[in-house]
Each structure stands twice: as C-alpha cells, then as structure tokens.
Design a protein around this motif. Structure first.
Motif, short mmCIF file in Angstrom:
data_model
loop_
_atom_site.label_atom_id
_atom_site.label_comp_id
_atom_site.label_asym_id
_atom_site.label_seq_id
_atom_site.Cartn_x
_atom_site.Cartn_y
_atom_site.Cartn_z
N LEU A 73 -0.34 -7.74 9.50
CA LEU A 73 -1.19 -8.54 9.68
C LEU A 73 -1.68 -9.14 8.25
O LEU A 73 -2.34 -8.09 7.34
CB LEU A 73 -2.04 -7.24 9.72
CG LEU A 73 -3.95 -7.53 9.54
CD1 LEU A 73 -3.88 -8.34 11.84
CD2 LEU A 73 -4.71 -5.98 9.71
N SER A 74 -2.70 -9.99 8.68
CA SER A 74 -2.76 -11.14 7.12
C SER A 74 -4.50 -11.56 7.95
O SER A 74 -4.80 -12.12 9.03
CB SER A 74 -2.11 -12.06 6.68
OG SER A 74 -1.77 -13.00 7.80
N LEU A 75 -5.37 -11.48 7.20
CA LEU A 75 -6.20 -12.05 7.29
C LEU A 75 -6.84 -12.81 5.51
O LEU A 75 -6.13 -12.63 4.86
CB LEU A 75 -7.83 -10.68 6.77
CG LEU A 75 -7.51 -10.41 8.25
CD1 LEU A 75 -8.40 -8.53 7.66
CD2 LEU A 75 -8.02 -10.58 8.97
N GLY A 76 -7.24 -14.27 6.34
CA GLY A 76 -7.33 -15.54 4.91
C GLY A 76 -9.17 -15.87 4.62
O GLY A 76 -10.16 -15.43 5.37
N GLN A 77 -8.87 -15.64 3.83
CA GLN A 77 -10.08 -16.54 3.30
C GLN A 77 -11.50 -15.30 3.46
O GLN A 77 -12.55 -15.35 3.81
CB GLN A 77 -10.73 -17.91 4.27
CG GLN A 77 -10.35 -18.60 3.34
CD GLN A 77 -9.81 -19.23 2.27
OE1 GLN A 77 -10.99 -19.18 1.40
NE2 GLN A 77 -8.83 -19.33 1.43
N LEU A 78 -10.97 -14.00 2.65
CA LEU A 78 -12.63 -12.87 2.11
C LEU A 78 -13.01 -13.25 0.91
O LEU A 78 -12.45 -13.81 0.13
CB LEU A 78 -11.62 -11.84 2.18
CG LEU A 78 -10.73 -10.98 3.91
CD1 LEU A 78 -9.12 -11.54 3.72
CD2 LEU A 78 -10.56 -10.09 3.90
N SER A 79 -14.54 -12.75 1.19
CA SER A 79 -15.11 -12.16 -0.05
C SER A 79 -16.03 -11.17 0.34
O SER A 79 -16.47 -10.87 1.32
CB SER A 79 -16.02 -13.49 0.35
OG SER A 79 -17.39 -14.33 1.19
N GLN A 94 -5.96 -14.53 0.47
CA GLN A 94 -5.23 -14.27 0.97
C GLN A 94 -5.31 -12.70 1.24
O GLN A 94 -4.49 -12.37 0.51
CB GLN A 94 -3.91 -15.01 2.22
CG GLN A 94 -3.54 -14.34 3.78
CD GLN A 94 -2.38 -15.01 3.98
OE1 GLN A 94 -1.31 -16.04 2.86
NE2 GLN A 94 -2.10 -15.36 4.78
N LEU A 95 -4.78 -12.15 2.76
CA LEU A 95 -4.36 -10.19 2.40
C LEU A 95 -3.83 -10.09 3.45
O LEU A 95 -4.32 -10.67 4.65
CB LEU A 95 -5.61 -8.94 2.67
CG LEU A 95 -5.74 -8.07 2.64
CD1 LEU A 95 -5.57 -7.07 1.52
CD2 LEU A 95 -7.23 -6.96 3.24
N GLN A 96 -2.50 -9.19 2.57
CA GLN A 96 -1.18 -9.09 3.60
C GLN A 96 -1.09 -7.74 3.48
O GLN A 96 -0.83 -7.06 2.81
CB GLN A 96 -0.45 -10.07 3.65
CG GLN A 96 -0.57 -11.65 3.03
CD GLN A 96 0.84 -12.15 2.21
OE1 GLN A 96 1.17 -11.65 1.23
NE2 GLN A 96 0.60 -13.08 2.93
N LEU A 97 -0.95 -7.31 4.55
CA LEU A 97 -0.66 -5.74 5.14
C LEU A 97 0.80 -5.96 5.66
O LEU A 97 0.98 -6.37 6.29
CB LEU A 97 -1.80 -5.04 5.55
CG LEU A 97 -3.07 -5.18 5.03
CD1 LEU A 97 -4.25 -4.45 5.77
CD2 LEU A 97 -2.98 -4.46 4.07
N GLY A 98 1.67 -4.62 4.93
CA GLY A 98 2.77 -4.75 6.23
C GLY A 98 2.78 -3.10 6.80
O GLY A 98 1.73 -2.17 5.41
N ILE A 99 2.68 -3.36 7.83
CA ILE A 99 2.47 -1.82 8.23
C ILE A 99 3.68 -0.76 8.89
O ILE A 99 4.49 -1.34 9.65
CB ILE A 99 1.45 -1.85 9.84
CG1 ILE A 99 0.15 -2.43 8.82
CG2 ILE A 99 1.31 -0.67 10.24
CD1 ILE A 99 -0.85 -2.78 10.34
N GLY A 100 3.79 0.07 8.49
CA GLY A 100 5.12 0.77 8.72
C GLY A 100 5.15 0.81 10.59
O GLY A 100 4.15 0.98 11.01
N LEU A 101 6.33 0.51 11.30
CA LEU A 101 6.13 0.96 12.63
C LEU A 101 6.92 1.59 12.94
O LEU A 101 6.11 2.56 14.05
CB LEU A 101 7.48 -0.28 12.78
CG LEU A 101 7.73 -0.19 14.32
CD1 LEU A 101 6.52 -0.94 15.16
CD2 LEU A 101 9.23 -0.66 14.77
N LEU A 102 6.85 2.68 12.91
CA LEU A 102 8.06 4.53 13.35
C LEU A 102 6.06 5.30 13.37
O LEU A 102 5.97 5.76 14.28
CB LEU A 102 8.76 5.18 12.36
CG LEU A 102 10.32 4.72 12.99
CD1 LEU A 102 10.94 5.26 11.84
CD2 LEU A 102 10.06 4.54 13.82
N VAL A 114 0.65 -3.79 0.14
CA VAL A 114 -0.16 -4.97 0.27
C VAL A 114 -0.36 -6.27 -0.91
O VAL A 114 0.15 -5.86 -1.97
CB VAL A 114 -1.83 -3.98 0.02
CG1 VAL A 114 -3.00 -4.49 -0.26
CG2 VAL A 114 -1.99 -2.53 0.29
N ASN A 115 -0.74 -7.00 -0.04
CA ASN A 115 -0.11 -8.12 -1.39
C ASN A 115 -1.53 -8.89 -0.96
O ASN A 115 -2.39 -9.13 -0.15
CB ASN A 115 0.19 -9.35 -0.44
CG ASN A 115 2.17 -9.13 -0.58
OD1 ASN A 115 2.41 -7.79 -1.38
ND2 ASN A 115 2.69 -9.19 0.08
#
Length: 140
Positions: A73-79, A94-102, A114-115
């Motif tokens: 999931l990524s979200l852009g232009q946060l404040s 940009q906030l990028q989240l990697g989510i575990g599938l299992l 988290v990026n």
C-alpha cells in the motif's frame, strides 16, 4: 534426454495451471482496484490519526496498491500538523508499506516493510523546552 509422454503431459499441465493462477491473480487485483474507494480509505486513515493524536493528517496524493513483489500500500503527499500550531510538523512525499500475505490470510495485518520517501520534519521546542514531538500522543 527427451521427456516421456507422461512427463510431457505433466509439464504441460503444470504450465497451464501456473498461467491460470497468474491470470486469476491479475483479475483479482484488477477487481480490487475497481472496487476499492480510494477517498474512503484516505478518510479512514485521516480519521484514525485524528482519534489517536493531537493533530491532523492530510493525504493529498494518490493511494496505490501492489501485489508484486509483495502486497503493498502506498500513500502520496502526506502532511501532519499539531492542533494549534502554525507550522506543519511533518511532510512526506510517499509512504510505502509492505504487508505480510500469510498473516493477512489469518486475519492479522503485519507490516513487514516501511519506506518513507521525501521526509521533512520540523522538530521544535517551545519556550518551556517541550518538543513538538512530545505533544503528538493524546493523554488519557
């Protein structure tokens, strides 16, 4: 060494199954993109930030979903701005989240990665020496 007829058929069946799985995954992803209301998700995230902090989160960019190489999931232009403050405390391109599938299949959301892209923080102390980061959490 050439494949026997049985091995050839088995190889062909496995390739077809793999192709069907890939097409199914792409269709599920496409359906999810069509069915997910981006504005609703952004509003829910902003509401959660408001409920659990002393400030407001603005999301002015787009929401992105990915399935490869991981569910993301990524979200852009946060404040983020604290209540009563004139300056923005944090901005993020940009906030990028990697989510575990299992874990997700078991009903749990686990963030594995988290990026933060383009993070800008304004960490300031007031006249009493209290940092603005100390005012984020709501007191019980």
């Amino acid at each position: 060494m050439p494949l026997s007829t049985g091995e050839y058929v088995m190889t062909k069946v496995l390739k077809i199954l793999l192709a069907v799985l890939v097409v199914a995954a792409v269709l599920v992803f496409a359906a999810a993109k069509l069915l997910i209301n981006e504005d609703n998700i952004k509003q829910q995230v902003q509401d959660l930030a408001r409920q659990h902090s002393n400030g407001s989160l603005s999301i002015n960019g787009s929401l992105g979903l990915s399935i490869f190489p991981r569910l993301g999931l990524s979200l852009g232009q946060l404040s983020y701005q604290l209540d009563g403050e004139a300056t923005t405390m944090a901005e993020l391109q940009q906030l990028q989240l990697g989510i575990g599938l299992l874990p997700l299949l078991k009903g749990r959301v686990e963030v594995e990665e988290v990026n933060l892209v383009g993070l800008s923080l304004q960490l300031l102390r007031d006249q009493e020496g209290q940092g603005n980061w100390e005012k984020i959490a709501k007191s019980d």
